[in-house]
Design a protein around this motif. Structure first.
Motif, PDB file in Angstrom:
ATOM      1  N   ALA A  36      31.818 -16.732  41.650  1.00  0.00           N
ATOM      2  CA  ALA A  36      30.462 -16.807  41.115  1.00  0.00           C
ATOM      3  C   ALA A  36      30.335 -15.951  39.856  1.00  0.00           C
ATOM      4  CB  ALA A  36      29.451 -16.350  42.165  1.00  0.00           C
ATOM      5  N   ALA A  37      30.957 -14.778  39.867  1.00  0.00           N
ATOM      6  CA  ALA A  37      30.914 -13.910  38.695  1.00  0.00           C
ATOM      7  C   ALA A  37      31.633 -14.551  37.513  1.00  0.00           C
ATOM      8  CB  ALA A  37      31.548 -12.560  39.021  1.00  0.00           C
ATOM      9  N   ALA A  38      32.730 -15.252  37.774  1.00  0.00           N
ATOM     10  CA  ALA A  38      33.471 -15.910  36.695  1.00  0.00           C
ATOM     11  C   ALA A  38      32.636 -17.018  36.056  1.00  0.00           C
ATOM     12  CB  ALA A  38      34.781 -16.475  37.232  1.00  0.00           C
ATOM     13  N   ILE A  39      31.914 -17.768  36.875  1.00  0.00           N
ATOM     14  CA  ILE A  39      31.058 -18.833  36.354  1.00  0.00           C
ATOM     15  C   ILE A  39      29.937 -18.270  35.496  1.00  0.00           C
ATOM     16  CG2 ILE A  39      29.417 -20.636  37.023  1.00  0.00           C
ATOM     17  CD1 ILE A  39      31.209 -21.139  39.472  1.00  0.00           C
ATOM     18  N   VAL A  40      29.318 -17.219  35.994  1.00  0.00           N
ATOM     19  CA  VAL A  40      28.238 -16.591  35.245  1.00  0.00           C
ATOM     20  C   VAL A  40      28.752 -15.982  33.943  1.00  0.00           C
ATOM     21  CG1 VAL A  40      26.556 -14.701  35.285  1.00  0.00           C
ATOM     22  CG2 VAL A  40      26.791 -16.205  37.252  1.00  0.00           C
ATOM     23  N   LEU A  41      29.982 -15.520  33.966  1.00  0.00           N
ATOM     24  CA  LEU A  41      30.572 -14.894  32.784  1.00  0.00           C
ATOM     25  C   LEU A  41      30.496 -15.818  31.567  1.00  0.00           C
ATOM     26  CD1 LEU A  41      32.170 -12.325  31.890  1.00  0.00           C
ATOM     27  CD2 LEU A  41      34.244 -13.642  32.325  1.00  0.00           C
ATOM     28  N   VAL A  42      30.818 -17.084  31.753  1.00  0.00           N
ATOM     29  CA  VAL A  42      30.826 -18.013  30.622  1.00  0.00           C
ATOM     30  C   VAL A  42      29.417 -18.472  30.243  1.00  0.00           C
ATOM     31  CG1 VAL A  42      33.133 -18.809  31.208  1.00  0.00           C
ATOM     32  CG2 VAL A  42      31.167 -20.055  32.095  1.00  0.00           C
ATOM     33  N   CYS A  43      28.454 -18.215  31.126  1.00  0.00           N
ATOM     34  CA  CYS A  43      27.070 -18.633  30.850  1.00  0.00           C
ATOM     35  C   CYS A  43      26.218 -17.526  30.248  1.00  0.00           C
ATOM     36  CB  CYS A  43      26.398 -19.112  32.136  1.00  0.00           C
ATOM     37  SG  CYS A  43      27.152 -20.557  32.903  1.00  0.00           S
ATOM     38  N   ARG A  95      21.224 -14.319  36.574  1.00  0.00           N
ATOM     39  CA  ARG A  95      21.621 -13.817  35.274  1.00  0.00           C
ATOM     40  C   ARG A  95      20.626 -14.188  34.181  1.00  0.00           C
ATOM     41  NH1 ARG A  95      25.879 -11.891  33.745  1.00  0.00           N
ATOM     42  NH2 ARG A  95      25.073 -10.461  35.317  1.00  0.00           N
ATOM     43  N   ALA A  96      20.106 -15.405  34.230  1.00  0.00           N
ATOM     44  CA  ALA A  96      19.112 -15.819  33.246  1.00  0.00           C
ATOM     45  C   ALA A  96      17.902 -14.901  33.292  1.00  0.00           C
ATOM     46  CB  ALA A  96      18.698 -17.270  33.492  1.00  0.00           C
ATOM     47  N   GLY A  97      17.452 -14.579  34.491  1.00  0.00           N
ATOM     48  CA  GLY A  97      16.292 -13.708  34.624  1.00  0.00           C
ATOM     49  C   GLY A  97      16.567 -12.284  34.204  1.00  0.00           C
ATOM     50  N   ARG A  98      17.763 -11.804  34.491  1.00  0.00           N
ATOM     51  CA  ARG A  98      18.101 -10.422  34.143  1.00  0.00           C
ATOM     52  C   ARG A  98      18.158 -10.230  32.626  1.00  0.00           C
ATOM     53  NH1 ARG A  98      23.670  -7.258  35.966  1.00  0.00           N
ATOM     54  NH2 ARG A  98      23.316  -5.378  34.733  1.00  0.00           N
ATOM     55  N   LEU A 313      22.984  -0.030  20.621  1.00  0.00           N
ATOM     56  CA  LEU A 313      24.006  -0.735  19.859  1.00  0.00           C
ATOM     57  C   LEU A 313      23.669  -2.199  19.593  1.00  0.00           C
ATOM     58  CD1 LEU A 313      27.342   0.653  21.390  1.00  0.00           C
ATOM     59  CD2 LEU A 313      26.037   1.496  19.434  1.00  0.00           C
ATOM     60  N   ALA A 314      22.521  -2.666  20.074  1.00  0.00           N
ATOM     61  CA  ALA A 314      22.138  -4.072  19.900  1.00  0.00           C
ATOM     62  C   ALA A 314      21.049  -4.209  18.830  1.00  0.00           C
ATOM     63  CB  ALA A 314      21.622  -4.638  21.220  1.00  0.00           C
ATOM     64  N   PRO A 315      21.170  -5.189  17.923  1.00  0.00           N
ATOM     65  CA  PRO A 315      20.108  -5.442  16.937  1.00  0.00           C
ATOM     66  C   PRO A 315      18.884  -6.043  17.617  1.00  0.00           C
ATOM     67  CG  PRO A 315      21.804  -7.116  16.760  1.00  0.00           C
ATOM     68  CD  PRO A 315      22.321  -6.088  17.737  1.00  0.00           C
ATOM     69  N   ASP A 316      17.695  -5.686  17.148  1.00  0.00           N
ATOM     70  CA  ASP A 316      16.467  -6.138  17.798  1.00  0.00           C
ATOM     71  C   ASP A 316      16.279  -7.647  17.757  1.00  0.00           C
ATOM     72  OD1 ASP A 316      15.679  -3.664  18.684  1.00  0.00           O
ATOM     73  OD2 ASP A 316      14.460  -3.218  16.912  1.00  0.00           O
ATOM     74  N   HIS A 317      16.825  -8.318  16.745  1.00  0.00           N
ATOM     75  CA  HIS A 317      16.604  -9.756  16.645  1.00  0.00           C
ATOM     76  C   HIS A 317      17.473 -10.555  17.628  1.00  0.00           C
ATOM     77  CE1 HIS A 317      20.187  -9.359  13.998  1.00  0.00           C
ATOM     78  NE2 HIS A 317      20.481 -10.543  14.494  1.00  0.00           N
ATOM     79  N   ALA A 318      18.382  -9.878  18.342  1.00  0.00           N
ATOM     80  CA  ALA A 318      19.270 -10.586  19.270  1.00  0.00           C
ATOM     81  C   ALA A 318      19.402  -9.827  20.585  1.00  0.00           C
ATOM     82  CB  ALA A 318      20.639 -10.790  18.635  1.00  0.00           C
ATOM     83  N   GLN A 319      18.310  -9.219  21.043  1.00  0.00           N
ATOM     84  CA  GLN A 319      18.389  -8.432  22.268  1.00  0.00           C
ATOM     85  C   GLN A 319      18.763  -9.287  23.471  1.00  0.00           C
ATOM     86  OE1 GLN A 319      18.330  -5.292  23.090  1.00  0.00           O
ATOM     87  NE2 GLN A 319      17.765  -4.292  21.177  1.00  0.00           N
ATOM     88  N   GLY A 320      18.227 -10.494  23.560  1.00  0.00           N
ATOM     89  CA  GLY A 320      18.578 -11.350  24.677  1.00  0.00           C
ATOM     90  C   GLY A 320      20.061 -11.653  24.707  1.00  0.00           C
ATOM     91  N   GLN A 321      20.604 -12.021  23.540  1.00  0.00           N
ATOM     92  CA  GLN A 321      22.027 -12.337  23.432  1.00  0.00           C
ATOM     93  C   GLN A 321      22.891 -11.126  23.770  1.00  0.00           C
ATOM     94  OE1 GLN A 321      25.130 -13.461  19.829  1.00  0.00           O
ATOM     95  NE2 GLN A 321      22.985 -14.026  19.594  1.00  0.00           N
ATOM     96  N   TYR A 322      22.529  -9.964  23.227  1.00  0.00           N
ATOM     97  CA  TYR A 322      23.318  -8.759  23.464  1.00  0.00           C
ATOM     98  C   TYR A 322      23.200  -8.273  24.907  1.00  0.00           C
ATOM     99  CZ  TYR A 322      25.174  -7.666  18.825  1.00  0.00           C
ATOM    100  OH  TYR A 322      25.908  -7.678  17.675  1.00  0.00           O
ATOM    101  N   GLN A 323      21.984  -8.350  25.481  1.00  0.00           N
ATOM    102  CA  GLN A 323      21.835  -7.917  26.868  1.00  0.00           C
ATOM    103  C   GLN A 323      22.541  -8.878  27.813  1.00  0.00           C
ATOM    104  OE1 GLN A 323      20.878  -4.947  27.257  1.00  0.00           O
ATOM    105  NE2 GLN A 323      20.136  -4.759  25.153  1.00  0.00           N
ATOM    106  N   GLY A 324      22.550 -10.170  27.471  1.00  0.00           N
ATOM    107  CA  GLY A 324      23.323 -11.122  28.255  1.00  0.00           C
ATOM    108  C   GLY A 324      24.811 -10.817  28.181  1.00  0.00           C
ATOM    109  N   THR A 325      25.275 -10.449  26.998  1.00  0.00           N
ATOM    110  CA  THR A 325      26.683 -10.083  26.831  1.00  0.00           C
ATOM    111  C   THR A 325      27.000  -8.806  27.593  1.00  0.00           C
ATOM    112  OG1 THR A 325      26.687 -11.108  24.641  1.00  0.00           O
ATOM    113  CG2 THR A 325      28.474  -9.570  25.133  1.00  0.00           C
ATOM    114  N   HIS A 326      26.096  -7.831  27.513  1.00  0.00           N
ATOM    115  CA  HIS A 326      26.302  -6.586  28.252  1.00  0.00           C
ATOM    116  C   HIS A 326      26.444  -6.856  29.744  1.00  0.00           C
ATOM    117  CE1 HIS A 326      24.504  -2.725  30.057  1.00  0.00           C
ATOM    118  NE2 HIS A 326      25.754  -2.462  29.737  1.00  0.00           N
ATOM    119  N   ALA A 327      25.655  -7.778  30.254  1.00  0.00           N
ATOM    120  CA  ALA A 327      25.751  -8.118  31.673  1.00  0.00           C
ATOM    121  C   ALA A 327      27.086  -8.768  32.010  1.00  0.00           C
ATOM    122  CB  ALA A 327      24.601  -9.046  32.062  1.00  0.00           C
ATOM    123  N   MET A 328      27.739  -9.366  31.002  1.00  0.00           N
ATOM    124  CA  MET A 328      29.048  -9.973  31.237  1.00  0.00           C
ATOM    125  C   MET A 328      30.070  -8.940  31.692  1.00  0.00           C
ATOM    126  SD  MET A 328      29.386 -12.594  28.018  1.00  0.00           S
ATOM    127  CE  MET A 328      31.127 -12.917  28.358  1.00  0.00           C
TER     128      MET A 328
END
Length: 388
Positions: A36-43, A95-98, A313-328
């Motif tokens: 499950a973690a591997a699947i979420v990783l790519v998403c 993950r989407a919600g987090r 370390l994340a730019p404000d215009h991409a917080q969702g993208q960076y926080q999603g990556t951090h969760a990876m």
């Protein structure tokens, strides 16, 4: 806080439900969590980018609403493969919600206040988690199939109500598509390095969720409801100390030191848990509670450091993208940690815990140097970094 109540209940019985009701082996449970973690990783990056582009409140609301029927579906799983499908879908929705939640905080709260707000939210949530864990103790003490099924339904309803309540939260406007690409974070080397290191460090959460419930059942004379007691100890201490633990993390360097301190406490907890191997009833219970105390202190300090570094370390215009990556990073750890941790601890006993202690201590020791390098690169001393 309704969702936290359901989470507290489910966290305490999740592993035992899978083993006793679904009849998975500990190894199958570990593999399920890892896959499950591997699947979420790519998403993760696309889901974070989705929160930036469509608005984090919308993504968070639908993630909760989707989690309700997915949780209820656990009532109908009958083996490894159906369990794997359901928990994988659950993980994507969660993950989407987090990612959306952190993007909402970044959009609504001033930078200087973000970590303290997260600390208050976490402390308040843990009040509900502790109540849920107490309910779990009753379910575990009864040990009936009907009780486990009632806990699943309760958790599903909690997700449904939380989704409805999310619609009343303030709206954060979507970020225009011209602000940057969906994969800009993949060119940010320092952030990716921090993500991997921090993700490995945060696998300590699996000690409470997966490893300790099975450890209590298989390697100690403590009653099975001790796993719920451990969770209560953890959540009560988090409620009382998380806001204080968040202080002094206002710079990346200070946040990195906080992560180091947290890792040290988790390492101590592992050593204490090792001492409970085949211990009698009373000593086992005392050692498990003592380890839970050390783990909780490490958890709150490490979490505060992690939040601060991820936001800084994340730019404000991409917080969702960076926080999603951090969760990876956490997903990367979950790909191997459940199976490896259960193998180390259940098969090798105290020695397995000592190996984990050394590993967590090493990760914490590396954090200040990694973050320092990231700060230097971001300030312009190393031109290879590119965030867009």
């Amino acid at each position: 806080m309704v969702m936290s109540l359901g989470q507290g209940l489910w966290m305490a019985i999740n592993a035992i439900y899978a083993v006793t009701v679904v009849h998975l082996t500990p190894g199958q449970l570990g593999v399920s969590v890892s896959v499950a973690a591997a699947i979420v990783l790519v998403c993760s990056i696309p889901l974070g980018h989705l929160a930036d582009r469509t608005g984090p409140r919308t993504v968070q609301m639908w993630s909760f609403l989707a989690s309700a029927p997915l949780t209820a579906a656990l009532l109908f799983v009958s083996g490894f493969w159906t369990y794997l499908v359901v928990v994988s879908a659950q993980a994507i929705a969660y993950r989407a919600g987090r990612s959306a939640r952190k993007a909402m905080i970044a959009g609504l709260i001033l930078p200087a206040d973000r970590v303290s707000v997260l600390a208050y939210v976490r402390a308040a949530s843990n009040v509900s988690v502790s109540i849920g864990a107490c309910l779990a103790g009753l379910v575990l003490a009864a040990g009936s199939r009907l009780g486990y099924q009632g806990a699943v339904l309760f958790t599903a309803v909690a997700f449904l109500l939380t989704g409805a309540l999310t619609a009343r939260e303030p709206r954060v406007p979507p970020v225009p598509a011209t602000a940057g690409s969906a994969l800009a974070v993949l060119r940010d080397g320092p952030f990716l390095t921090f993500t991997i290191l921090d993700g490995l460090l945060t696998t300590h959460a699996l000690l409470l969720d997966v490893v300790l419930p099975l450890w209590v059942l298989r390697r100690t004379d403590a009653p099975r409801w001790m796993s719920a007691i451990i969770l209560v100890v953890n959540t009560v201490l988090v409620v009382g100390t998380q806001t204080k633990a968040a202080r002094g993390t206002d710079t990346p360097a200070a946040a990195a030191r906080a992560s180091l301190q947290g890792a040290g406490c988790v390492a101590v907890a592992c050593v204490v848990f090792a001492m409970s191997d085949e211990a009698a009833l009373v000593p086992a219970c005392l050692l498990l509670v003592s380890g839970a105390l050390a783990h909780a202190l490490g958890e709150v300090r490490q979490a505060a450091g992690s939040w601060a570094i991820a936001f800084d370390l994340a730019p404000d215009h991409a917080q969702g993208q960076y926080q999603g990556t951090h969760a990876m990073g956490a997903d990367l750890g979950k790909m191997f940690a459940p199976a490896v941790f259960t193998w180390l601890v259940l098969e090798h006993g105290a020695l397995g815990w000592i190996v984990l202690a050394v590993g967590f201590a090493a990760l914490g020791t590396a954090m200040p140097a990694v973050v320092s390098r990231g700060v230097r690169m971001r300030s312009g001393s190393d031109p290879v970094i590119s965030t867009g």
